[in-house]
Design a protein around this motif. Structure first.
Motif, PDB file in Angstrom:
ATOM      1  N   THR A 198      47.777  39.139  43.479  1.00  0.00           N
ATOM      2  CA  THR A 198      46.611  39.094  44.275  1.00  0.00           C
ATOM      3  C   THR A 198      46.455  37.816  44.847  1.00  0.00           C
ATOM      4  O   THR A 198      45.956  36.830  44.008  1.00  0.00           O
ATOM      5  N   TYR A 199      46.400  37.600  46.392  1.00  0.00           N
ATOM      6  CA  TYR A 199      45.921  36.524  46.804  1.00  0.00           C
ATOM      7  C   TYR A 199      44.798  36.621  47.775  1.00  0.00           C
ATOM      8  O   TYR A 199      44.411  37.627  48.642  1.00  0.00           O
ATOM      9  N   VAL A 200      43.776  35.806  47.265  1.00  0.00           N
ATOM     10  CA  VAL A 200      42.249  35.680  47.937  1.00  0.00           C
ATOM     11  C   VAL A 200      42.200  34.539  48.591  1.00  0.00           C
ATOM     12  O   VAL A 200      42.310  33.549  48.323  1.00  0.00           O
ATOM     13  N   ARG A 201      41.578  34.654  49.766  1.00  0.00           N
ATOM     14  CA  ARG A 201      40.849  33.504  50.633  1.00  0.00           C
ATOM     15  C   ARG A 201      39.761  33.878  51.150  1.00  0.00           C
ATOM     16  O   ARG A 201      39.308  35.220  51.653  1.00  0.00           O
ATOM     17  N   ALA A 202      38.740  32.969  51.194  1.00  0.00           N
ATOM     18  CA  ALA A 202      37.486  33.125  51.538  1.00  0.00           C
ATOM     19  C   ALA A 202      36.971  32.130  52.302  1.00  0.00           C
ATOM     20  O   ALA A 202      37.634  30.857  52.419  1.00  0.00           O
ATOM     21  N   GLY A 203      35.986  32.331  53.441  1.00  0.00           N
ATOM     22  CA  GLY A 203      35.715  31.531  54.511  1.00  0.00           C
ATOM     23  C   GLY A 203      34.493  31.628  54.682  1.00  0.00           C
ATOM     24  O   GLY A 203      33.697  32.778  54.734  1.00  0.00           O
ATOM     25  N   GLN A 204      33.530  30.576  55.289  1.00  0.00           N
ATOM     26  CA  GLN A 204      32.109  30.735  55.569  1.00  0.00           C
ATOM     27  C   GLN A 204      31.841  29.819  56.721  1.00  0.00           C
ATOM     28  O   GLN A 204      32.346  28.734  56.977  1.00  0.00           O
ATOM     29  N   ASN A 205      31.182  30.450  57.786  1.00  0.00           N
ATOM     30  CA  ASN A 205      30.971  29.577  58.993  1.00  0.00           C
ATOM     31  C   ASN A 205      29.368  30.011  59.344  1.00  0.00           C
ATOM     32  O   ASN A 205      28.759  30.992  58.870  1.00  0.00           O
ATOM     33  N   GLU A 206      28.960  29.473  60.577  1.00  0.00           N
ATOM     34  CA  GLU A 206      27.669  29.894  60.909  1.00  0.00           C
ATOM     35  C   GLU A 206      27.350  31.495  61.593  1.00  0.00           C
ATOM     36  O   GLU A 206      26.314  31.698  61.505  1.00  0.00           O
ATOM     37  N   PHE A 207      28.644  32.153  61.649  1.00  0.00           N
ATOM     38  CA  PHE A 207      28.653  33.479  62.270  1.00  0.00           C
ATOM     39  C   PHE A 207      28.676  34.365  60.946  1.00  0.00           C
ATOM     40  O   PHE A 207      28.270  35.653  61.209  1.00  0.00           O
ATOM     41  N   GLY A 208      29.185  33.931  59.901  1.00  0.00           N
ATOM     42  CA  GLY A 208      29.252  34.911  58.969  1.00  0.00           C
ATOM     43  C   GLY A 208      30.290  34.812  57.464  1.00  0.00           C
ATOM     44  O   GLY A 208      30.552  33.429  57.703  1.00  0.00           O
ATOM     45  N   LYS A 209      30.454  35.353  56.593  1.00  0.00           N
ATOM     46  CA  LYS A 209      31.456  35.236  55.663  1.00  0.00           C
ATOM     47  C   LYS A 209      32.486  36.122  55.873  1.00  0.00           C
ATOM     48  O   LYS A 209      32.482  37.155  56.059  1.00  0.00           O
ATOM     49  N   GLU A 210      33.806  35.393  55.475  1.00  0.00           N
ATOM     50  CA  GLU A 210      34.977  36.383  55.522  1.00  0.00           C
ATOM     51  C   GLU A 210      35.831  36.303  54.104  1.00  0.00           C
ATOM     52  O   GLU A 210      35.762  35.212  53.632  1.00  0.00           O
ATOM     53  N   PHE A 211      36.396  37.508  53.548  1.00  0.00           N
ATOM     54  CA  PHE A 211      37.064  37.541  52.603  1.00  0.00           C
ATOM     55  C   PHE A 211      38.542  38.305  52.976  1.00  0.00           C
ATOM     56  O   PHE A 211      38.329  39.292  53.448  1.00  0.00           O
ATOM     57  N   ASP A 212      39.789  37.668  52.823  1.00  0.00           N
ATOM     58  CA  ASP A 212      40.833  38.058  52.926  1.00  0.00           C
ATOM     59  C   ASP A 212      41.652  38.215  52.048  1.00  0.00           C
ATOM     60  O   ASP A 212      41.620  37.138  50.905  1.00  0.00           O
ATOM     61  N   THR A 213      42.012  39.451  51.642  1.00  0.00           N
ATOM     62  CA  THR A 213      42.692  39.793  50.266  1.00  0.00           C
ATOM     63  C   THR A 213      44.270  40.500  50.559  1.00  0.00           C
ATOM     64  O   THR A 213      44.305  41.203  51.214  1.00  0.00           O
ATOM     65  N   LEU A 214      45.344  39.831  49.924  1.00  0.00           N
ATOM     66  CA  LEU A 214      46.498  40.221  49.772  1.00  0.00           C
ATOM     67  C   LEU A 214      46.939  40.935  48.687  1.00  0.00           C
ATOM     68  O   LEU A 214      47.063  39.974  47.622  1.00  0.00           O
ATOM     69  N   VAL A 215      47.361  41.980  48.466  1.00  0.00           N
ATOM     70  CA  VAL A 215      47.713  42.630  47.289  1.00  0.00           C
ATOM     71  C   VAL A 215      49.438  43.052  47.392  1.00  0.00           C
ATOM     72  O   VAL A 215      49.578  43.789  48.328  1.00  0.00           O
ATOM     73  N   ILE A 216      50.268  42.123  46.769  1.00  0.00           N
ATOM     74  CA  ILE A 216      51.545  42.357  46.897  1.00  0.00           C
ATOM     75  C   ILE A 216      52.152  43.011  45.644  1.00  0.00           C
ATOM     76  O   ILE A 216      51.840  42.536  44.356  1.00  0.00           O
TER      77      ILE A 216
END
Length: 83
Positions: free
Chosen positions: A32-50
């Motif tokens: 499982t590979y996870v990437r999280a990001g945040q900026n002034e417009f919101g929060k984003e969580f992106d996950t790849l399950v291989i």
């Protein structure tokens, strides 16, 4: 004596070329590979399950999960999900 040495080296070389051992890359990829990001417009969580689908054909199943929390004027809205 040279013939025995040549046969020994040839046998050793052929045994060293055995490709039926474990493939380190195939064992490393699933997870499982996870990437999280945040900026002034919101929060984003992106996950790849291989995961390994078919070992003999070296096929993998890749699932992308996405979660976004939009922020409007400092307030968090209802989260958005995609799979």
């Amino acid at each position: 004596m040279k013939t025995v040495l040549l046969i020994f080296l040839t046998t050793f070389f052929i045994a060293g070329c055995n490709t039926k051992g474990k493939d380190e890359i195939m064992e490393f990829i699933p997870g499982t590979y996870v990437r999280a990001g945040q900026n002034e417009f919101g929060k984003e969580f992106d996950t790849l399950v291989i995961s390994l689908q078919n070992q003999s054909a070296k096929e993998y199943k890749i699932q992308n999960r996405w979660h976004y929390i939009r922020q409007v004027e400092g307030e968090a809205n209802v989260p958005e999900y995609k799979v």
